[in-house]
Each structure stands twice: as structure tokens, then as C-alpha cells.
Design a protein around this motif. Structure first.
Motif, mmCIF file in Angstrom:
data_model
loop_
_atom_site.group_PDB
_atom_site.id
_atom_site.type_symbol
_atom_site.label_atom_id
_atom_site.label_comp_id
_atom_site.label_asym_id
_atom_site.label_seq_id
_atom_site.Cartn_x
_atom_site.Cartn_y
_atom_site.Cartn_z
ATOM 1 N N LEU A 1 0.763 -1.207 0.131
ATOM 2 C CA LEU A 1 0.257 0.166 0.118
ATOM 3 C C LEU A 1 1.081 1.311 0.163
ATOM 4 C CD1 LEU A 1 -2.662 1.227 0.167
ATOM 5 C CD2 LEU A 1 -2.821 0.928 2.881
ATOM 6 N N ARG A 2 2.052 1.301 0.614
ATOM 7 C CA ARG A 2 2.889 2.386 0.933
ATOM 8 C C ARG A 2 3.547 2.565 -0.646
ATOM 9 N NH1 ARG A 2 6.304 5.419 4.155
ATOM 10 N NH2 ARG A 2 8.497 5.455 3.438
ATOM 11 N N TYR A 3 3.893 1.567 -1.122
ATOM 12 C CA TYR A 3 4.356 1.484 -2.577
ATOM 13 C C TYR A 3 3.538 2.166 -3.633
ATOM 14 C CZ TYR A 3 5.797 0.316 -7.323
ATOM 15 O OH TYR A 3 6.083 0.408 -8.417
ATOM 16 N N LEU A 4 2.397 1.597 -3.467
ATOM 17 C CA LEU A 4 1.072 2.092 -4.455
ATOM 18 C C LEU A 4 0.652 3.606 -4.281
ATOM 19 C CD1 LEU A 4 -1.113 -0.823 -4.551
ATOM 20 C CD2 LEU A 4 0.436 -0.116 -6.092
ATOM 21 N N VAL A 5 0.970 4.206 -3.029
ATOM 22 C CA VAL A 5 0.540 5.527 -2.960
ATOM 23 C C VAL A 5 1.670 6.203 -3.531
ATOM 24 C CG1 VAL A 5 0.668 7.428 -1.108
ATOM 25 C CG2 VAL A 5 -0.773 5.237 -0.640
ATOM 26 N N PHE A 6 3.073 6.020 -3.366
ATOM 27 C CA PHE A 6 4.068 6.888 -3.981
ATOM 28 C C PHE A 6 3.868 6.611 -5.550
ATOM 29 C CE2 PHE A 6 5.892 6.413 0.220
ATOM 30 C CZ PHE A 6 5.626 7.797 0.686
ATOM 31 N N TYR A 7 3.489 5.451 -6.137
ATOM 32 C CA TYR A 7 3.728 5.237 -7.363
ATOM 33 C C TYR A 7 2.554 6.001 -7.960
ATOM 34 C CZ TYR A 7 1.654 2.866 -11.380
ATOM 35 O OH TYR A 7 1.223 2.500 -12.629
ATOM 36 N N ALA A 8 1.290 6.084 -7.351
ATOM 37 C CA ALA A 8 0.119 6.836 -7.864
ATOM 38 C C ALA A 8 0.368 8.271 -7.913
ATOM 39 C CB ALA A 8 -1.106 6.504 -6.968
ATOM 40 N N LEU A 9 1.063 8.781 -7.040
ATOM 41 C CA LEU A 9 1.429 10.368 -6.984
ATOM 42 C C LEU A 9 2.118 10.775 -8.175
ATOM 43 C CD1 LEU A 9 2.062 10.718 -3.200
ATOM 44 C CD2 LEU A 9 0.250 11.670 -4.475
ATOM 45 N N GLY A 10 3.077 9.818 -8.465
ATOM 46 C CA GLY A 10 4.320 10.059 -9.918
ATOM 47 C C GLY A 10 3.530 9.734 -11.013
ATOM 48 N N THR A 11 2.885 8.353 -11.005
ATOM 49 C CA THR A 11 2.357 7.981 -12.354
ATOM 50 C C THR A 11 0.963 8.397 -12.845
ATOM 51 O OG1 THR A 11 3.874 6.153 -12.011
ATOM 52 C CG2 THR A 11 1.887 5.699 -13.399
ATOM 53 N N VAL A 12 -0.046 8.419 -11.917
ATOM 54 C CA VAL A 12 -1.294 9.137 -12.545
ATOM 55 C C VAL A 12 -1.255 10.488 -13.054
ATOM 56 C CG1 VAL A 12 -3.692 9.609 -11.464
ATOM 57 C CG2 VAL A 12 -2.417 7.739 -10.659
ATOM 58 N N PRO A 13 -0.632 11.566 -12.614
ATOM 59 C CA PRO A 13 -0.505 12.660 -13.334
ATOM 60 C C PRO A 13 0.125 12.556 -14.622
ATOM 61 C CG PRO A 13 0.103 13.089 -11.184
ATOM 62 C CD PRO A 13 -0.083 11.556 -11.058
ATOM 63 N N TYR A 14 1.324 11.798 -14.456
ATOM 64 C CA TYR A 14 1.982 11.506 -15.899
ATOM 65 C C TYR A 14 1.193 10.930 -16.745
ATOM 66 C CZ TYR A 14 5.885 9.272 -18.691
ATOM 67 O OH TYR A 14 6.561 8.692 -19.661
ATOM 68 N N VAL A 15 0.446 9.997 -16.525
ATOM 69 C CA VAL A 15 -0.168 9.143 -17.743
ATOM 70 C C VAL A 15 -1.530 9.960 -18.015
ATOM 71 C CG1 VAL A 15 -2.160 7.190 -17.914
ATOM 72 C CG2 VAL A 15 0.439 6.735 -16.764
ATOM 73 N N GLY A 16 -2.128 10.756 -17.182
ATOM 74 C CA GLY A 16 -3.163 11.461 -17.467
ATOM 75 C C GLY A 16 -2.653 12.577 -18.492
ATOM 76 N N ILE A 17 -1.711 13.468 -18.050
ATOM 77 C CA ILE A 17 -1.268 14.330 -18.913
ATOM 78 C C ILE A 17 -0.997 13.736 -20.235
ATOM 79 C CG2 ILE A 17 0.493 16.203 -19.228
ATOM 80 C CD1 ILE A 17 0.640 16.474 -16.091
ATOM 81 N N ALA A 18 -0.139 12.681 -20.471
ATOM 82 C CA ALA A 18 0.275 12.240 -21.609
ATOM 83 C C ALA A 18 -0.958 11.766 -22.500
ATOM 84 C CB ALA A 18 0.952 10.951 -21.375
ATOM 85 N N ALA A 19 -1.847 11.163 -21.860
ATOM 86 C CA ALA A 19 -2.875 10.626 -22.527
ATOM 87 C C ALA A 19 -3.910 11.735 -23.117
ATOM 88 C CB ALA A 19 -3.901 9.643 -21.694
ATOM 89 N N TYR A 20 -4.084 12.723 -22.418
ATOM 90 C CA TYR A 20 -4.892 13.859 -22.637
ATOM 91 C C TYR A 20 -4.226 14.515 -23.759
ATOM 92 C CZ TYR A 20 -7.123 18.361 -22.719
ATOM 93 O OH TYR A 20 -7.848 19.427 -23.134
ATOM 94 N N ALA A 21 -2.970 14.633 -23.903
ATOM 95 C CA ALA A 21 -1.976 15.471 -24.968
ATOM 96 C C ALA A 21 -2.302 14.464 -26.245
ATOM 97 C CB ALA A 21 -0.687 15.412 -24.700
#
Length: 223
Positions: free
Chosen positions: A159-179
Motif C-alpha cells: 500500500l505504501r508503494y502504491l501511494v507513491f507510485y500513484a502520486l508520480g504515475t497518475v498525473p504523468y499518464v493523465g497528461i500524456a493521454a490527454y495530450a
């Protein structure tokens, strides 16, 4: 810290070797990925979803152009669905790395770092530095998989890993997919600018992190 760097360097070299092999053999290049998604789109958009997820999951074993696939996911599927597909694929890849390393990584770790005390220090060092590494891992290829493996082998709580993973990856994937979703073959500028902006932001984050780490080390030496 040296055992931690040693293990991470070895993991990076292993993933890099798959990247080089893939380029030499012409496997999963940008052109191949684009062709595959175009063919899938002509058959059924559902196949594009499956292809995006599978390609990004394969990144755990053979390095693929992750950012390009995410941009193309947005282009072919639109923003919400493209983001969801890309996020599913990247998450499955890191979860696979985490699970494999947690289950089978002890033997490899014992070979690389033979001293038990050094292995304990390595786990402590990753517990301190790992969160920042995980959040900024998308700044370079292969690092997300490396940090996932390190989290698994050092027994970082999932769970600790997934929290930090989500903080870095969700915005990254969201911006890239929207672009990707607002780009066209005649006007690829949104995708290009998004790619440059993402890497610039992450590299600035790495720079700030390194400066803070260096400052903390100097403070500890004089305290």
C-alpha cells in the motif's frame, strides 16, 4: 547507500539489456507499436485497449516506449479510456515486478549483497530514499520497474508503494493521454509539448531531490 546503488545499477543494466536487444532485433519500436495499434483500431477499438495494456505490461520484461504508447492510447481511444488503459498496463507491470521480487528476489539479493547487515542497511536506505525515487521514476526509462523490484525485495508495504507510485504515475499518464487525445497526425504539437514538459518537470524534481539529499548529508556530517 552503496549496496542500494549497487543493486539498482544491476537491475537497470538488466532492463537496459532488454532495451538494446529489442532495438537490435527491431522488436517493439515506435513504428511497430504505432502500426500494431492502427491495425487493432481497424478491427475493433476493444483490441486497442487490450494491446495498450499488454504492451505496457510487457515493459516489465522487454523495454518498450512507454510514453509513446500512452500518447497513442490517448490518440486512438480518447482521454478517459486511453488514460485508464495506459494506467492499467503500467500498474500491472510494476505490480508484477513487485511480486516477483518479493517472492524470488532474496536469492539474487544474497548473491549481490552477501553480508546480512549490508542488506538490512540497503532496506533502510530504500525506505528513506525510495518514496522520492518511486514518485520521480517516470523521468527515465526502466526506473519504474527498477523501483518496483526494489520495493518488493526490500519488503516495502504494498500500500505504501502504491501511494507513491500513484502520486508520480497518475498525473504523468493523465497528461500524456490527454495530450495524445487532442493531437492529430497533422498537428502533433500537443503530444510533443506534453512529452517535453513531463520530462522537464521530472528532471527538475530529480535535481531538487538530489540537492536536498546532499544538503541533508552535509547537515548530518556536522551534527
Amino acid at each position: 547507500m552503496k549496496p542500494l546503488l549497487k543493486v539498482m545499477v544491476v537491475l537497470t543494466l538488466i532492463f537496459a539489456s532488454t532495451f538494446i536487444l529489442g532495438r537490435v532485433l527491431g522488436i517493439l519500436t515506435v513504428e511497430n507499436v504505432r502500426w500494431l495499434l492502427e491495425e487493432a483500431q481497424q478491427v475493433d477499438p476493444t483490441y486497442v485497449i487490450a494491446a495498450v495494456i499488454l504492451l505496457l505490461f510487457i515493459d516489465l520484461f522487454v523495454a518498450v516506449p512507454t510514453l509513446t504508447i500512452t500518447l497513442l492510447a490517448g490518440y486512438f481511444l480518447g482521454f478517459p479510456l486511453g488514460m485508464a488503459s495506459a494506467l492499467t498496463g503500467t500498474t500491472l507491470a510494476v505490480l508484477g515486478g513487485y511480486w516477483i521480487s518479493q517472492r524470488y528476489g532474496d536469492r539474487a539479493l544474497g548473491f549481490l549483497v552477501k553480508d546480512e547487515e549490508e542488506r538490512s542497511k540497503m532496506a533502510q536506505a530504500f525506505a528513506r530514499s525510495g518514496p522520492a525515487m518511486i514518485m520521480l521514476a517516470r523521468s527515465a526509462p526502466m526506473i519504474p520497474e527498477v523501483t518496483a523490484c526494489m520495493a518488493g525485495v526490500t519488503r516495502m508495504p504494498l500500500l505504501r508503494y502504491l501511494v507513491f507510485y500513484a502520486l508520480g504515475t497518475v498525473p504523468y499518464v493523465g497528461i500524456a493521454a490527454y495530450a495524445g487525445s487532442i493531437s492529430t497526425l497533422n498537428d502533433p504539437k500537443p503530444a510533443i509539448f506534453a512529452a517535453l514538459g513531463l520530462y522537464a518537470t521530472l528532471w527538475i524534481g530529480w535535481f531538487v531531490y538530489q540537492r536536498v539529499e546532499a544538503k541533508n548529508k552535509r547537515s548530518n556530517q556536522y551534527s
